[in-house]
Structures are given as C-alpha cells and as structure tokens.
Design an enzyme around this catalytic site. Sequence first.
Site, short mmCIF file in Angstrom:
data_model
loop_
_atom_site.label_atom_id
_atom_site.label_comp_id
_atom_site.label_asym_id
_atom_site.label_seq_id
_atom_site.Cartn_x
_atom_site.Cartn_y
_atom_site.Cartn_z
N ASP A 1 2.58 7.10 -7.57
CA ASP A 1 2.11 5.80 -7.06
C ASP A 1 1.76 5.93 -5.58
OD1 ASP A 1 1.64 2.91 -6.85
OD2 ASP A 1 2.76 2.81 -8.72
N HIS B 1 -3.70 3.17 -7.30
CA HIS B 1 -2.32 3.55 -6.96
C HIS B 1 -2.22 5.03 -6.64
CE1 HIS B 1 -0.37 -0.31 -7.56
NE2 HIS B 1 -1.04 -0.48 -8.71
N GLU C 1 -4.83 -2.23 -11.59
CA GLU C 1 -4.96 -2.64 -10.19
C GLU C 1 -5.77 -1.62 -9.36
OE1 GLU C 1 -0.93 -5.26 -9.68
OE2 GLU C 1 -0.68 -3.11 -9.43
C1 ACM Z 1 1.60 -3.24 -13.32
O1 ACM Z 1 2.61 -3.96 -13.27
N1 ACM Z 1 0.83 -3.09 -12.23
C2 ACM Z 1 1.21 -2.55 -14.52
#
Ligand code: ACM
Length: 534
Positions: free
Chosen positions: A195, A266, A329
């Site tokens: 991440d 991410h 995201e």
């Molecule tokens: C998430 O909670 N961004 C998958």
Amino acid sequence: MYFYIFMKPILSLLKTALVFTLCLLPILELNAQLALIPYPQKVIVKGDSLSIVGLTLNPSIYNAALKINTPAFESHSAKNKKTAIIQCNIQQQASLKLQGEKEGYVLYVLKNKIEITANSREGLFRATQTLQQLMHQFATVGKIPCLEITDYPKFSWRGMHLDCCRHFFSKEEVKQYIDMIAMYKMNTFHWHLTDDQGWRIEIKKYPLLTKIGGSRKSSMIGPYKNHEFDSIVYGGYYSQNDIKEVVAYAASKYINVIPEIEMPGHSVAALTAYPQYACFPRAFEVEKEWGVFDDVFCTKDSTLQFLKDILDEVCALFPSNYIHIGGDECPKTRWKTCMQCQGKMKKLALKDENELQSWFVQDIEKHLNAKGKKIIGWDEILEGGLAPNAAVMSWRGEEGGTAAANLSHAVVMTPGGYCYFDHYQDTPITKEPLAIGGYTSLSKVYNYQPIPKNLPADKTSYILGAQGNVWTEYITTFKQVQYMSNPRICALAEILWTANEIKDFNGFKERLKLHSQLLDALGINYCPNFLTEN
Ligand code: ACM
Ligand code: ZN
C-alpha cells in the site's frame, strides 16, 4: 439446646439439598447449551457422557486430522495404560449426511471414544475445531455429553482480511490471526501486503521495494481531522521465507492465503523505491498520511513488465488460485496528463481513463491466467469493463457484487456497512479505541445476508461467500486487531457456515458468553459489550 434440636432436621435437609445440588451441577452443565461457534448444522445430544479427565487438548488435537485411521489422541487411564480415544476416518462419500461436502464432517462423542468421519482431511480438521470448543466448555465438568454432530458449511469462501501495511504485524502475530480464522472454520486469509504506507513482501528482483518502500519516516497519529504526525521511522516486511512459513502454517489448518498486491493505485511505497514506474518520476516518499493519492502506476509497458515480474515471484510463493490485484481507489489525475498513458489510450482506441484501467487489469489478468492463476479485485475493476475471468470483491455496498454476479462472475461480498471490522462496534464511540468511523454492531454483522436480495436465483451461486476486512490505519497493535475482529468474526463465521433456519441472534449471544471463556483462556482480546447488553 432447644435451638439445636429444632435446627437439626433443617440443617440436615440443607446438607442433603447441597449435596444433591453439587451432584447435579455437572449434569446441569452437561445439559448446557453447546457453546459452539459457528453452530453446526445438526446436533443430537444423547443421554450419556465421555470422560475427558486427563486428556490434553493441544497440540494433538490440531494434528488429529492428519493422523487418519491411527489413534490421534490418547488418554491415561487409572492404570496408566494409554487408550486411544479419538479415531479419525476419511471415507469417500463419508456419509450421505454430508451431501458430498468436502469440508463437512460427522462427529460422534460416544461413551468410550470420539469418532470423526469426513470426506477429506479438511473435513477432519474442521471437526477438530468443534472438538476443541466442546472440550474447553466441558473441561471443568470432566466429561462431554455424548452426541452426534453432522456439519458442513453454507458458503465456500469464508474469509478474513488483514492490512499489514498501515501497521505491520509480525509473522507470529499473523499466525495467531490464522489460528483465530481456523477456530471459526473459516478457510481464507486475505493478506494485504502492499500500500502507499508500506511495501511488506520481499521481491528478490526488486530489493528496494522492501529496503526503501518497507518503511516510512513518520505516521499519522490521532484522528484524521487533526492532521498530526509523529517523527518515528516505522517499517517491517516479510521475507520470502517468512511468507512460505505463514502459507505452510495456514495450509496445515486448511486455510488458503490470498496475497494482495495493489495496482494501479495505492502504490506510493513502490514508486518511492522505483520512481521510474510513475507517470511523472520524482523523489517520492512512502506515505505517512492515510488516504488516496494521485501518484499511481503509469500504464506504460515498462511498468506492466515490472508488475508482472513481481507477480511471478508472488505466484511462486502462494499456491492460491486467486491473486488479489487491488484495483480500488485509483485516481486518474496523472494518467490524464501523461503522454504515455494518453498515447496508450489513443493506440488502443480507449474512450476514457476507466477503459485504460480496465485494459491494465486485463493485461495483468492475461499474464496471471497464463500461469494458471485467477485474479480477484475490488469492485472498481468493474469500471470500464470487467476482465473476462476476474472475480470481484464488493466493498462499496452490494451493487458491485450484484452487477458482477449478474455478469456470471464470481463474487466475494465484503460491503463496508457489514464487513468492515475497522468500524466502531460499540457506542458511545468516545469509550472505544479510535477507529476510522462508521458503526457496525455485532447484530448488524449477524443479520447480514451475503446473497443480495435482488439477485436472480440462477445467479446466486456466483456469490462465493463473504469476508471481514481489518484495515489498520487506526489499529496499531495486534491486541487491537483482536479487539476489532472479535466477536464480529464470530457473527460472520456463523452467517457463512450455519443454515439460516438455525441462526438466532439471542441464542448466538448466549453461546458467545460461554465461548468468551475460551477466548479468555487463549488470551484473545475482544470487545466485551455482548456480556452486559440485553
Ligand atoms: C478499500 O477499502 N479501499 C477496498
Ligand atoms: Zn502514465
């Protein structure tokens, strides 16, 4: 004297009553509700009992499933003669009662022994977890009621996720997490390994991923709105040997480990180590803040090659069919002004950046499919067109999962309102450890139904099951991981294993009260609100 003469029969009556009550106590306890979580499909309690005095539970009980047709478990009789009391058998089509279920089992507690029959070792192992709960519940009574349990799961994907990026948990702690997953007969551990705030898996071809991407200079502390940071270097990663050890440990408990390697979003930690794979390379820093960031992997060929190299090492470490590629995201800000991304869109006649992300995911899918693996991604991978063989993890509500199942794609439900165990679980929240927000009570989890109501009957089989997610921005210690997971994991385990007709929230809470003694004995932290709530 008169007093004594008068009181003597009363005292003697009281004494008799006391002796009677003490004799009855074990019987009453034997008749207590079985503190089994998840509750088995069918339980028949018989009139007798099996003595468990002198029987040691661990570690032999965990090995029982592996020692088929041999005495797995021994007890010392009065004459110090060893007696085999647990017999495990695998029989093809063990019993019609199991409906061919590979994780099912039939468990008999007889007067002189325990018999477990299953279609597979997996089934035998699940049975040992039932036995562990029974043995603990009746340990003080010294005997287990004779019974017959016929049991098998409702869903095939019964998962828990753990984010080891925002905060890092040692491989020993990860194994404890796996123990907890196993105890509730779950079978999937989704390991979030990369991440913005840290890259946690050693990749031999790209050592800077962990050397540079594995630590950050500072971390956000307190509530997000305060925007405060410490100045402590924070890091950690799993070597490939650590990963193999954890995967083998999980396999011994019939738990599949699904690694998540996030792309294209991410990805700040990876870009800090290898900035050349960004749209606009610069000196990035592993993120200290929680959130979503504009710098993501560029869609240029060299980045895709870099990711495929990483995935090749990941595939060699994880026997899982599914590899999680993230997909959530991912802001398209950089792609919109990047010559290479825009050039790719033009060349491939893609109409927007969502289609570019879809192309990116499909390219990765082709690579993984060629290696015999399947991809699973967060529901954003539906945007711009779903890759042909991808499974979807529905987290922004149930809509993504419903859409994917309607397209005949496999789905794992993990909607935020029900399955995000980083949300608060009790009120007032001021009493609780700081959490990301939300409020997901035990009853909310327990009443969740993974099959969306509006899904046509012929599509329901695409819903593989559900999963609880533990994101750790605000979870700094493993004790807190346990607290946030438990007892919501119990509720989730039960909705994934036990038939709807047997489910009952009040009965579940009563069992949970008894079961909490096992959690105490095992040193597992949990939110205790169910002990006092009506
Ligand atoms: C998430 O909670 N961004 C998958
Ligand atoms: Zn680009």
